[in-house]
Scaffold this motif. Structure first.
Motif, PDB file in Angstrom:
ATOM      1  N   TYR A 159       8.483  -1.160   1.014  1.00  0.00           N
ATOM      2  CA  TYR A 159       9.870  -1.504   1.316  1.00  0.00           C
ATOM      3  C   TYR A 159      10.184  -1.260   2.798  1.00  0.00           C
ATOM      4  O   TYR A 159      10.925  -2.013   3.428  1.00  0.00           O
ATOM      5  N   ARG A 160       9.567  -0.206   3.349  1.00  0.00           N
ATOM      6  CA  ARG A 160       9.769   0.091   4.780  1.00  0.00           C
ATOM      7  C   ARG A 160       8.984  -0.860   5.670  1.00  0.00           C
ATOM      8  O   ARG A 160       9.112  -0.812   6.896  1.00  0.00           O
ATOM      9  N   GLY A 161       8.137  -1.681   5.061  1.00  0.00           N
ATOM     10  CA  GLY A 161       7.361  -2.634   5.847  1.00  0.00           C
ATOM     11  C   GLY A 161       5.949  -2.186   6.143  1.00  0.00           C
ATOM     12  O   GLY A 161       5.222  -2.861   6.888  1.00  0.00           O
ATOM     13  N   ASP A 162       5.521  -1.036   5.589  1.00  0.00           N
ATOM     14  CA  ASP A 162       4.152  -0.572   5.810  1.00  0.00           C
ATOM     15  C   ASP A 162       3.170  -1.486   5.076  1.00  0.00           C
ATOM     16  O   ASP A 162       3.464  -1.997   3.989  1.00  0.00           O
ATOM     17  N   ILE A 163       1.999  -1.676   5.650  1.00  0.00           N
ATOM     18  CA  ILE A 163       0.932  -2.440   5.008  1.00  0.00           C
ATOM     19  C   ILE A 163       0.190  -1.512   4.047  1.00  0.00           C
ATOM     20  O   ILE A 163      -0.264  -0.430   4.452  1.00  0.00           O
ATOM     21  N   LEU A 164       0.080  -1.902   2.779  1.00  0.00           N
ATOM     22  CA  LEU A 164      -0.640  -1.091   1.797  1.00  0.00           C
ATOM     23  C   LEU A 164      -2.119  -1.480   1.848  1.00  0.00           C
ATOM     24  O   LEU A 164      -2.486  -2.590   1.473  1.00  0.00           O
ATOM     25  N   PRO A 165      -2.993  -0.583   2.313  1.00  0.00           N
ATOM     26  CA  PRO A 165      -4.412  -0.935   2.412  1.00  0.00           C
ATOM     27  C   PRO A 165      -5.035  -1.078   1.029  1.00  0.00           C
ATOM     28  O   PRO A 165      -4.589  -0.439   0.067  1.00  0.00           O
ATOM     29  N   PRO A 166      -6.057  -1.918   0.898  1.00  0.00           N
ATOM     30  CA  PRO A 166      -6.696  -2.064  -0.415  1.00  0.00           C
ATOM     31  C   PRO A 166      -7.384  -0.770  -0.834  1.00  0.00           C
ATOM     32  O   PRO A 166      -7.863  -0.003   0.009  1.00  0.00           O
TER      33      PRO A 166
END
Length: 392
Positions: A159-166
């Motif tokens: 939601y904050r715009g962080d990229i969720l790494p695989p």
């Protein structure tokens, strides 16, 4: 082999069968319904929707389906998920309450098809230009308690715009590793321990129950009570002096209460506990159902001081937990052998303790709040369970 079919865990298999009408008190999904009241100016729905779809991409189990052969499978790709929206803004307050209650009732009794994606539902009820209610229905084929925390944390980051790494591994890897563990001497020793004990285990509490009827089980209204903090602290201090945990003490009190209503003073209770083995650094960050079950027997035929009774429970708990490599669901299957005509639940009285269970150093209720704050309503349901007693 990430997208190859793999076996259900024992608890998933029990939940999957419980969705059918093959057994009495079945025909219901094991699921949880959360509801939050949110403010428009503090929460942006388009951002939330994008974050939820990031979550689906990161966590394999949010793309899981169960095929007709009883094996689960991760879908490589799914379309973007769009929450349902109910526009209640033109309704009167009374009509809004009726519409919200209808949505709650519909989601509470829903049994989503396990062979079709998704096994979750998001519904947004727009109340006025400032407020809306978010309804989140999550099937527990996918989740355990820690998974809710993982979901909240990852949702907040996205939601904050962080990229969720695989992730480097999935729930499938964990399940296959658990299956391989059955070949190890420790698992076999636990299996022998339970095989020796099973013939001596008494049945579940014989409680006065309405006759089983056809059709899905309908749960009663949840009852909730809260203990004042000062009283709770005094109890914990006293129990610590006895050398017992609060969970063992409350379990004993629950058993003594049941004994007053049970036809027989010897019975077995069904304990759920959360048992993620730290086989890999990313296991704590997985979404999946890692729930296990422990059977614990009581013999309250002879009166003894409560302190002695609690200490005996603690000893029995430690002894059984030392052999918890074997999931209690598998033991219930063993108990059920030879009872093909008996569709009654074997262990329908459940005790779940989340006391002392912390996530990131916070208590469960604090850790679960995350992005959305405190839910205004929580509803849970489990097939073949008569009493589900939860302490937290």
């Amino acid at each position: 082999h990430r997208f190859d079919p793999f076996p259900l865990t024992p608890i998933q298999h029990a939940y999957w069968l419980g969705r059918t009408d093959l057994i009495n008190y079945g025909g219901v999904a094991c699921h949880v319904l959360f509801e939050w009241d949110l403010q428009h100016e503090r929460f942006e729905l388009p951002r939330f929707e994008r974050a939820w779809n990031s979550l689906i991409q990161r966590h394999d189990m949010l793309r899981m389906v169960i095929d007709a052969d009883g094996r689960q499978r991760i879908l490589p790709r799914v379309p973007d998920y769009r929450p349902q929206r109910h526009d209640l803004r033109a309704l009167t307050p009374a009509q809004q309450e009726t519409a919200l209650a209808e949505t709650r009732d519909t989601l509470s009794s829903r049994v989503l098809p396990a062979d079709r994606w998704p096994l979750f539902e998001l519904v947004i009820s727009e109340i006025d230009d400032r407020r809306y209610r978010l309804h989140m229905n999550l099937d527990l084929l996918l989740f355990d308690v820690q998974s809710f925390k993982v979901m909240m944390d990852d949702l907040a980051h996205a939601y904050r715009g962080d990229i969720l790494p695989p992730l480097e591994l999935g729930f499938r890897d964990y399940v296959l590793a658990e299956q391989a563990r059955r070949e190890q001497p420790a698992w076999r020793a636990s299996w022998r321990y339970w095989q020796d004990l099973l013939p001596q285990l008494p049945p579940a509490p014989r409680l006065a129950a309405r006759p089983a009827r056809s059709g899905p089980a309908r749960p009663g209204t949840p009852c909730q009570a809260r203990l004042p903090q000062a009283d709770w602290q005094r109890l914990k201090t006293e129990w610590q002096a006895w050398g017992v945990t609060p969970s063992a003490a409350l379990l004993t009190l629950f058993a003594h209460t049941l004994e007053r209503w049970s036809r027989h003073p010897r019975f077995t209770l069904n304990l759920t506990f959360f048992n993620r083995r730290p086989d890999h650094p990313q296991v704590p960050g997985l979404i999946g159902d890692f729930t296990s079950v422990l059977l614990i027997d009581f013999d309250l035929a002879h009166a003894s001081p409560l302190q002695d009774s609690i200490r005996q429970t603690q000893q029995r708990l430690w002894q059984h937990l030392a052999h918890s490599q074997v999931n209690g669901v598998e033991l219930m299957r063993e108990l059920g052998r030879g009872r093909a005509q008996n569709r009654q639940p074997l262990m329908p009285v459940v005790f779940t303790s989340m006391l002392g269970m912390s996530l990131d150093g916070q208590s469960i209720d604090q850790a679960m709040t995350g992005l959305l704050g405190d839910p205004v309503h929580v509803f849970t349901q489990t097939p073949q369970v008569w009493l589900d007693h939860q302490v937290m």
